[in-house]
Write a protein that holds these residues in place. Sequence first.
Motif, PDB file in Angstrom:
ATOM      1  N   ALA A  33     -15.403  -3.580 -13.128  1.00  0.00           N
ATOM      2  CA  ALA A  33     -16.035  -2.648 -13.795  1.00  0.00           C
ATOM      3  C   ALA A  33     -16.417  -2.485 -12.659  1.00  0.00           C
ATOM      4  CB  ALA A  33     -16.787  -2.801 -14.899  1.00  0.00           C
ATOM      5  N   GLN A  34     -17.011  -3.163 -11.707  1.00  0.00           N
ATOM      6  CA  GLN A  34     -17.637  -2.363 -10.684  1.00  0.00           C
ATOM      7  C   GLN A  34     -17.366  -2.233  -9.495  1.00  0.00           C
ATOM      8  OE1 GLN A  34     -19.928  -6.359  -9.351  1.00  0.00           O
ATOM      9  NE2 GLN A  34     -21.655  -6.159 -11.293  1.00  0.00           N
ATOM     10  N   LEU A  35     -16.119  -2.916  -9.337  1.00  0.00           N
ATOM     11  CA  LEU A  35     -15.083  -1.994  -8.349  1.00  0.00           C
ATOM     12  C   LEU A  35     -14.437  -0.869  -8.308  1.00  0.00           C
ATOM     13  CD1 LEU A  35     -12.953  -4.621  -6.859  1.00  0.00           C
ATOM     14  CD2 LEU A  35     -11.502  -2.562  -7.701  1.00  0.00           C
ATOM     15  N   ALA A  36     -14.149  -0.638  -9.766  1.00  0.00           N
ATOM     16  CA  ALA A  36     -13.775   0.771 -10.184  1.00  0.00           C
ATOM     17  C   ALA A  36     -15.244   1.577  -9.834  1.00  0.00           C
ATOM     18  CB  ALA A  36     -14.080   0.465 -11.936  1.00  0.00           C
ATOM     19  N   ALA A  37     -15.942   1.182 -10.334  1.00  0.00           N
ATOM     20  CA  ALA A  37     -17.466   2.291  -9.934  1.00  0.00           C
ATOM     21  C   ALA A  37     -17.164   2.132  -8.477  1.00  0.00           C
ATOM     22  CB  ALA A  37     -18.186   2.180 -10.792  1.00  0.00           C
ATOM     23  N   THR A  38     -17.221   0.871  -7.257  1.00  0.00           N
ATOM     24  CA  THR A  38     -17.503   1.335  -5.567  1.00  0.00           C
ATOM     25  C   THR A  38     -16.290   2.260  -5.797  1.00  0.00           C
ATOM     26  OG1 THR A  38     -18.529  -0.309  -6.247  1.00  0.00           O
ATOM     27  CG2 THR A  38     -17.117  -0.243  -4.247  1.00  0.00           C
ATOM     28  N   LEU A  39     -15.125   2.075  -6.501  1.00  0.00           N
ATOM     29  CA  LEU A  39     -13.915   3.035  -5.333  1.00  0.00           C
ATOM     30  C   LEU A  39     -13.941   4.022  -5.993  1.00  0.00           C
ATOM     31  CD1 LEU A  39     -10.251   0.592  -6.256  1.00  0.00           C
ATOM     32  CD2 LEU A  39     -11.516   1.603  -4.236  1.00  0.00           C
ATOM     33  N   ARG A  40     -14.556   4.862  -7.273  1.00  0.00           N
ATOM     34  CA  ARG A  40     -14.755   6.117  -7.952  1.00  0.00           C
ATOM     35  C   ARG A  40     -15.738   6.397  -6.652  1.00  0.00           C
ATOM     36  NH1 ARG A  40     -13.851   4.284 -12.894  1.00  0.00           N
ATOM     37  NH2 ARG A  40     -16.405   3.498 -13.231  1.00  0.00           N
ATOM     38  N   ALA A  41     -17.262   6.166  -6.359  1.00  0.00           N
ATOM     39  CA  ALA A  41     -17.838   5.918  -5.404  1.00  0.00           C
ATOM     40  C   ALA A  41     -17.496   6.588  -4.226  1.00  0.00           C
ATOM     41  CB  ALA A  41     -18.980   5.905  -5.583  1.00  0.00           C
ATOM     42  N   THR A  42     -17.097   5.865  -3.619  1.00  0.00           N
ATOM     43  CA  THR A  42     -16.163   6.375  -1.881  1.00  0.00           C
ATOM     44  C   THR A  42     -15.154   6.995  -1.967  1.00  0.00           C
ATOM     45  OG1 THR A  42     -16.237   3.682  -2.056  1.00  0.00           O
ATOM     46  CG2 THR A  42     -14.573   4.491  -0.832  1.00  0.00           C
ATOM     47  N   LEU A  43     -13.783   7.246  -3.283  1.00  0.00           N
ATOM     48  CA  LEU A  43     -13.503   8.533  -3.749  1.00  0.00           C
ATOM     49  C   LEU A  43     -13.907  10.216  -3.585  1.00  0.00           C
ATOM     50  CD1 LEU A  43     -10.359   7.083  -5.773  1.00  0.00           C
ATOM     51  CD2 LEU A  43     -10.788   7.331  -3.182  1.00  0.00           C
ATOM     52  N   ASP A  44     -15.541   9.436  -4.201  1.00  0.00           N
ATOM     53  CA  ASP A  44     -16.205  10.574  -3.844  1.00  0.00           C
ATOM     54  C   ASP A  44     -17.064  11.495  -2.498  1.00  0.00           C
ATOM     55  OD1 ASP A  44     -16.184  11.005  -6.574  1.00  0.00           O
ATOM     56  OD2 ASP A  44     -17.899  10.064  -7.211  1.00  0.00           O
ATOM     57  N   ALA A  45     -16.755  10.369  -1.163  1.00  0.00           N
ATOM     58  CA  ALA A  45     -17.309  10.134  -0.060  1.00  0.00           C
ATOM     59  C   ALA A  45     -16.405  11.520   0.458  1.00  0.00           C
ATOM     60  CB  ALA A  45     -17.735   9.176  -0.180  1.00  0.00           C
ATOM     61  N   GLN A  46     -14.966  11.164   0.025  1.00  0.00           N
ATOM     62  CA  GLN A  46     -14.255  11.753   0.877  1.00  0.00           C
ATOM     63  C   GLN A  46     -13.385  10.761   2.402  1.00  0.00           C
ATOM     64  OE1 GLN A  46     -11.355  13.747  -0.494  1.00  0.00           O
ATOM     65  NE2 GLN A  46     -12.472  13.232  -2.205  1.00  0.00           N
ATOM     66  N   TYR A  47     -13.617  11.655   2.911  1.00  0.00           N
ATOM     67  CA  TYR A  47     -13.005  12.002   4.011  1.00  0.00           C
ATOM     68  C   TYR A  47     -13.320  10.613   5.424  1.00  0.00           C
ATOM     69  CZ  TYR A  47     -11.028  12.740   9.028  1.00  0.00           C
ATOM     70  OH  TYR A  47      -9.960  12.180   9.725  1.00  0.00           O
ATOM     71  N   PRO A  48     -13.235   9.831   5.914  1.00  0.00           N
ATOM     72  CA  PRO A  48     -11.831   9.113   5.783  1.00  0.00           C
ATOM     73  C   PRO A  48     -11.796   8.532   5.013  1.00  0.00           C
ATOM     74  CG  PRO A  48     -12.610   8.505   8.308  1.00  0.00           C
ATOM     75  CD  PRO A  48     -14.167   9.005   7.458  1.00  0.00           C
ATOM     76  N   VAL A  49     -10.930   8.234   4.126  1.00  0.00           N
ATOM     77  CA  VAL A  49     -10.905   8.083   2.787  1.00  0.00           C
ATOM     78  C   VAL A  49     -10.732   7.338   3.046  1.00  0.00           C
ATOM     79  CG1 VAL A  49      -9.124   7.677   0.335  1.00  0.00           C
ATOM     80  CG2 VAL A  49     -10.578  10.017   0.856  1.00  0.00           C
ATOM     81  N   VAL A  50      -9.436   6.462   3.459  1.00  0.00           N
ATOM     82  CA  VAL A  50      -8.968   4.932   3.689  1.00  0.00           C
ATOM     83  C   VAL A  50     -10.082   3.799   4.261  1.00  0.00           C
ATOM     84  CG1 VAL A  50      -7.392   3.025   4.935  1.00  0.00           C
ATOM     85  CG2 VAL A  50      -6.775   5.772   3.769  1.00  0.00           C
TER      86      VAL A  50
END
Length: 155
Positions: free
Chosen positions: A40-57
């Motif tokens: 759940a923490q990992l998923a929340a981190t990924l969602r927050a990271t994707l919101d930050a966008q560029y450079p996503v990788v």
Amino acid sequence: IVALFIRPLRIKDTQLWIDGVPVLVARLFDWLEDIVNLHAQLAATLRATLDAQYPVVLHITGALRMFVPRLEMYQPYVVRVEEVLRAVRDMARDQGSDFGEFMRIQEGSKECEGWSLDRLLAEPINRVVEYPNYFRVRCGSFLPVYVTNPWNSDS
């Protein structure tokens, strides 16, 4: 699994188990709950990271790196899951087992979607085995470079 099999067996507002929960099962449930919380923490981190966008990788790589050492929490689960699965299957067949009766009731609920407790408990292991397939890196002329499992003799 947490809503159907773990929370109903805990004493309200505590991490303690009600009487009758087999110790082997309680330990595995504790470890599984830790794994669920990690994901759940990992998923929340990924969602927050994707919101930050560029450079996503680059953002995702940095965000995921901090979780790698925490994946060690799988170890006790992996070591004990087979033993607990055998016990769970035996209790499910035992018409005199209170825990077996609880499992049969929960497994019959629509939320369980036809899954048995032993199948649900095996799923985290099935997913870990598949992780190397998800974490591949492409380089050069689109030739895949796979992150391999050092413990797999086929790699």
